[in-house]
Write an enzyme that holds these catalytic residues in place. Structure first.
Site, PDB file in Angstrom:
ATOM      1  N   ASP A  47       0.492  -0.096  13.831  1.00 46.47           N
ATOM      2  CA  ASP A  47       0.927   1.153  14.483  1.00 46.47           C
ATOM      3  C   ASP A  47       1.233   0.948  15.964  1.00 46.47           C
ATOM      4  OD1 ASP A  47      -1.576   1.453  16.016  1.00 46.47           O
ATOM      5  OD2 ASP A  47      -2.480   2.021  14.119  1.00 46.47           O
ATOM      6  N   GLN A 106       0.824  -1.209   0.000  1.00 48.21           N
ATOM      7  CA  GLN A 106       0.000   0.000   0.000  1.00 48.21           C
ATOM      8  C   GLN A 106       0.864   1.267   0.000  1.00 48.21           C
ATOM      9  OE1 GLN A 106      -2.277  -0.696   3.596  1.00 48.21           O
ATOM     10  NE2 GLN A 106      -0.437  -1.384   4.657  1.00 48.21           N
ATOM     11  N   HIS A 129      -8.062   3.209  20.054  1.00 50.23           N
ATOM     12  CA  HIS A 129      -7.285   2.109  20.639  1.00 50.23           C
ATOM     13  C   HIS A 129      -7.810   1.676  22.005  1.00 50.23           C
ATOM     14  CE1 HIS A 129      -4.040   3.498  17.679  1.00 50.23           C
ATOM     15  NE2 HIS A 129      -4.474   2.325  17.270  1.00 50.23           N
ATOM     16  N   ASP A 159      -7.760  -5.520  14.470  1.00 51.34           N
ATOM     17  CA  ASP A 159      -7.470  -4.097  14.313  1.00 51.34           C
ATOM     18  C   ASP A 159      -7.125  -3.872  12.835  1.00 51.34           C
ATOM     19  OD1 ASP A 159      -6.739  -1.493  14.614  1.00 51.34           O
ATOM     20  OD2 ASP A 159      -4.993  -1.874  15.878  1.00 51.34           O
ATOM     21  N   SER A 160      -8.063  -4.212  11.981  1.00 55.32           N
ATOM     22  CA  SER A 160      -7.800  -4.218  10.545  1.00 55.32           C
ATOM     23  C   SER A 160      -8.156  -2.882   9.916  1.00 55.32           C
ATOM     24  CB  SER A 160      -8.651  -5.297   9.885  1.00 55.32           C
ATOM     25  OG  SER A 160     -10.020  -5.017  10.090  1.00 55.32           O
ATOM     26  N   ASP A 212      -9.950  -0.957   6.489  1.00 56.11           N
ATOM     27  CA  ASP A 212     -11.273  -1.173   5.900  1.00 56.11           C
ATOM     28  C   ASP A 212     -11.317  -2.471   5.073  1.00 56.11           C
ATOM     29  OD1 ASP A 212     -11.926   1.169   7.059  1.00 56.11           O
ATOM     30  OD2 ASP A 212     -12.040   2.350   5.237  1.00 56.11           O
ATOM     31  N   GLU A 238       0.861  -8.618  11.664  1.00 56.91           N
ATOM     32  CA  GLU A 238       0.666  -7.504  10.714  1.00 56.91           C
ATOM     33  C   GLU A 238       1.246  -7.942   9.370  1.00 56.91           C
ATOM     34  OE1 GLU A 238      -0.438  -3.974  10.565  1.00 56.91           O
ATOM     35  OE2 GLU A 238       0.199  -4.435   8.511  1.00 56.91           O
ATOM     36  N   ASP A 249       0.166 -12.893   6.957  1.00 51.57           N
ATOM     37  CA  ASP A 249      -1.255 -12.749   6.657  1.00 51.57           C
ATOM     38  C   ASP A 249      -2.053 -13.287   7.849  1.00 51.57           C
ATOM     39  OD1 ASP A 249      -3.825 -13.916   5.858  1.00 51.57           O
ATOM     40  OD2 ASP A 249      -3.312 -13.161   3.876  1.00 51.57           O
ATOM     41  N   GLY A 250      -2.904 -12.468   8.433  1.00 60.65           N
ATOM     42  CA  GLY A 250      -3.650 -12.866   9.629  1.00 60.65           C
ATOM     43  C   GLY A 250      -4.491 -14.113   9.416  1.00 60.65           C
TER      44      GLY A 250
END
Lengths: 277, 277
Positions: free
Chosen positions: B84, B29, B60, B153-154, B156, B104, B135-136
């Site tokens: 983050d 990204q 958070h 905590d993804s 969109d 992550e 990859d989760g």
């Protein structure tokens, strides 16, 4: 493509696509009526979004119902500002109401709302409603010990509305209320207008014995977190309980008994703002 | 003057002034780091605001603490996404925690966060934290019956994150939880992303016996009204009570015992969305 931006502060704004714009200059302000694909018709006064068809119900329900319910039997109600008629519409949902006075300084706002926002302004023709085109601050001087509930549905505290956030004004509000009367005011965003929010609270606290602050999600207002301050000398607003059947009889889309029960559950940082004046 | 606009939908956006911009293209990204006078440093992934120094605490805290508190003794916690580090920081505030796994997919997000957002990412070096760049969805296949709390905590649900909103994924989450485990996911804005919000709820409801939805004010996320969905087979999340001293020991700025007690007091129109799948 046409985009309208409301500058919430000089550093952040909400940008909304519009397909049509009408512009009217009244004696007091510039009135825009925008057609927006996201929020339906939108009323903008001097560049600030006042109401939209999509989310107006949130602000108007949350401004009117808590104070109306905390009063045992509200019969006489005054709305100051609120020329779009949305608050009056919510007030009239309470069966005990005998008269609603609307005191709006700018007649053009009422004319525009009745023409372009019938779903919001439609109840202004109700026989219980009487409209006064007057300065709210002066209007109050003539009404002593009269109202059960007074609702400040003002625009932001700049220009004509600035006086509506002063201690002197809240004193007049108190004098116009009956002994067991309740007032409520929209008091801006704690996130982006912290100073106005804190000032309103400290002024109202000087005048009334019992004061409470609550919030609602209003997507088209700055930051989306909007505050309301409710006050009374007689009613302990922060612990007021209400017969659930009175709540259930209201036809609402945001407000409900759970929202009422949790009205004063504020985020910690908002509680902290109220501790440090 | 430089303005960044996040298009919440094709018809509305948030516009933020920036004084400095850094741009990094990762394998997955585009990563922007903006300096903004209103919100401090801001992390933007593929054009969408993920976190800002000013309001990150709200998201958070509200993502982490309800699930952590509803579990009697959370020791092993998994955070999926959340590079983050803000969610990990909140999880570590709970004294019982022995290990936090952060899964992550994009290592660059972690690197950027540690460099530019130390107040958010600072706890990623805690010895209880183990980071997996994976990859989760695949990561979960190797961990059965292991975690007390799993936090999604993804970003969109488009691109790499889309699978994290599917029934199959929630089944894997359930298999990775211990019997009394709890999961929570960020589930978008009911106002502007109604479809994603309802889809997440209906998928999670197919997999878990007890499901609850709650909201928080996040000024920099679409509409300002953000939703979280919490679920467990063992814990009746909607009526979970918690020892107040556990809440009071947490250093927070938004979350508090009142917010916890009123977690599920939803506006009526949001309740209605969950009734009509």
């Amino acid at each position: 493509m046409l985009w309208f931006t409301e500058h919430w502060t000089e550093n952040v704004g909400l940008t909304v696509r519009a397909t049509e714009v009408k512009r009217i200059q009244s004696k007091y302000q510039e009135i825009l009526i925008l057609d927006t694909p996201e929020f339906g018709k939108m009323l903008v006064l001097d560049g600030l979004i006042q109401t939209t068809e999509k989310d107006e119900f949130i602000y108007h329900e949350m401004l009117a119902h808590p104070a109306m319910l905390m009063h045992k039997k509200p019969e006489r109600v005054l709305v100051i500002g609120g020329g779009d008629g949305g608050t009056v519409r919510e007030v009239l949902k309470h069966e005990t109401v005998k008269e609603v006075h609307l005191c709006e300084i700018d007649e053009e706002v009422i004319i525009v709302s009745e023409k372009y926002f019938p779903s919001i302004a439609g109840k202004l023709k109700d026989p219980r409603v009487k409209i006064f085109i007057e300065d709210g601050n002066r209007f109050l001087e003539e009404k002593k010990d009269y109202y059960d509930v007074i609702i400040m549905d003002s625009s932001d505290p700049v220009g004509a509305s600035e006086v509506l956030f002063s201690e002197d004004f809240y004193k007049k509000v108190k004098q116009s209320l009956r002994k067991d009367g309740i007032m409520v005011a929209q008091t801006e965003s704690p996130v982006l207008q912290e100073n106005y929010f804190k000032k309103a609270y400290s002024q109202i606290t000087k005048v009334f014995r019992n004061v409470g602050v609550y919030l609602a999600y209003v997507p088209t207002y700055p930051s989306g977190m909007w505050s309301f301050t409710i006050a009374s000398d007689y009613v302990d607003v922060s612990s007021a309980s209400v017969n659930k059947s009175r709540i259930d009889r209201l036809e609402t889309r945001y407000f409900c008994d759970k929202i009422f029960d949790c009205l004063f559950a504020l985020p910690k940082f908002v509680q902290d703002m109220l501790k440090k004046p």
